[in-house]
Write a protein that holds these residues in place. Structure first.
Motif, mmCIF file in Angstrom:
data_model
loop_
_atom_site.group_PDB
_atom_site.id
_atom_site.type_symbol
_atom_site.label_atom_id
_atom_site.label_comp_id
_atom_site.label_asym_id
_atom_site.label_seq_id
_atom_site.Cartn_x
_atom_site.Cartn_y
_atom_site.Cartn_z
ATOM 1 N N LYS A 236 1.018 -1.469 0.150
ATOM 2 C CA LYS A 236 0.260 0.085 0.111
ATOM 3 C C LYS A 236 0.833 1.001 -0.112
ATOM 4 O O LYS A 236 0.514 2.457 -0.459
ATOM 5 N N THR A 237 1.901 1.375 0.431
ATOM 6 C CA THR A 237 2.997 2.396 0.448
ATOM 7 C C THR A 237 3.095 3.132 -0.816
ATOM 8 O O THR A 237 3.836 3.683 -1.457
ATOM 9 N N LYS B 68 1.691 3.679 -3.240
ATOM 10 C CA LYS B 68 0.040 5.076 -3.615
ATOM 11 C C LYS B 68 1.361 5.822 -4.268
ATOM 12 O O LYS B 68 1.567 6.148 -3.538
ATOM 13 N N GLY B 69 0.918 6.659 -4.813
ATOM 14 C CA GLY B 69 1.586 7.392 -5.511
ATOM 15 C C GLY B 69 2.994 7.563 -5.987
ATOM 16 O O GLY B 69 3.425 8.709 -6.625
ATOM 17 N N ASN B 70 3.941 6.648 -6.284
ATOM 18 C CA ASN B 70 4.987 6.164 -6.731
ATOM 19 C C ASN B 70 5.470 6.447 -8.350
ATOM 20 O O ASN B 70 4.968 5.635 -8.712
ATOM 21 N N LYS C 259 -7.340 -0.683 -5.130
ATOM 22 C CA LYS C 259 -7.804 -0.093 -4.920
ATOM 23 C C LYS C 259 -7.023 0.964 -4.325
ATOM 24 O O LYS C 259 -6.874 2.154 -4.561
ATOM 25 N N GLU C 260 -6.482 0.599 -3.569
ATOM 26 C CA GLU C 260 -5.975 1.704 -2.542
ATOM 27 C C GLU C 260 -4.417 2.257 -3.214
ATOM 28 O O GLU C 260 -3.759 3.279 -2.592
ATOM 29 N N VAL C 261 -4.001 1.229 -3.986
ATOM 30 C CA VAL C 261 -3.007 1.569 -4.027
ATOM 31 C C VAL C 261 -2.469 2.213 -5.881
ATOM 32 O O VAL C 261 -2.046 3.815 -6.342
ATOM 33 N N CYS C 262 -3.388 2.098 -6.504
ATOM 34 C CA CYS C 262 -3.865 2.917 -7.917
ATOM 35 C C CYS C 262 -4.477 4.473 -8.237
ATOM 36 O O CYS C 262 -5.655 4.093 -7.080
ATOM 37 N N THR C 263 -4.222 5.434 -9.011
ATOM 38 C CA THR C 263 -5.098 6.474 -9.263
ATOM 39 C C THR C 263 -5.999 5.774 -9.861
ATOM 40 O O THR C 263 -6.045 4.300 -10.458
ATOM 41 N N GLU D 39 -4.408 4.304 -13.155
ATOM 42 C CA GLU D 39 -4.158 3.204 -12.538
ATOM 43 C C GLU D 39 -4.587 1.830 -12.757
ATOM 44 O O GLU D 39 -4.502 0.563 -13.696
#
Length: 149
Positions: free
Chosen positions: A19-20, A22-24, A74-78, A81
């Protein structure tokens, strides 16, 4: 568009590490493959071998796994994405071989894996899934490590 494979263990610690992402920037302009591979175990007894999980359990396990991985995606992706992502679940006697084959099959540019910090006797043996990817991956690898405590 590059192919990024995210190896997902179903353990809480690993899911939290994933989950970390996200936004990478590693995930930008990429098709994301969230992949989990169940290891099939064969146990022998005096009378006959026992295989776990049995094939009749595959649909139930696959459904539950895809629900978990969908939540992670869903938590990781825009939103964009998420449209370019896919969730895969496999059963294999050798998850290490299966992921190697999958990386070649999808022509992966990057594989991301969350490592488990093994301690004590477990840490002495270099046979983990992450170690296998570091040594034999056909593409670049990004290892997520848990924070030091």
């Amino acid at each position: 568009m590059k192919n990024v494979v995210i190896c997902c263990s179903l353990e809480d610690e690993n899911i939290e590490l994933i989950k970390t992402l996200k936004g990478n920037p590693l995930l930008e302009n990429a098709k994301l493959h969230f992949v989990h591979i169940f290891e099939i175990h064969v146990y022998t007894s005096d009378f006959s071998p026992y295989i776990f999980p049995s094939e009749d359990k595959y649909p139930e396990i696959e459904k539950a796994t895809k629900e978990i991985l969908s939540g992670v995606a869903k938590e990781v992706c825009t939103a964009d994405e998420l449209k370019n992502s896919q969730i895969e679940n496999y059963f294999a006697y050798s998850p290490k071989q299966k992921i190697s084959d999958y990386l070649t099959e999808v022509d992966a540019d990057l594989v991301i894996v969350a490592s488990k910090q093994k301690h004590g006797i477990e840490g002495l043996f270099s046979s983990s899934f992450t170690d296998h990817l570091v040594k034999y991956s056909a593409c670049d690898i990004h290892v997520l490590r848990p924070p030091r405590s």
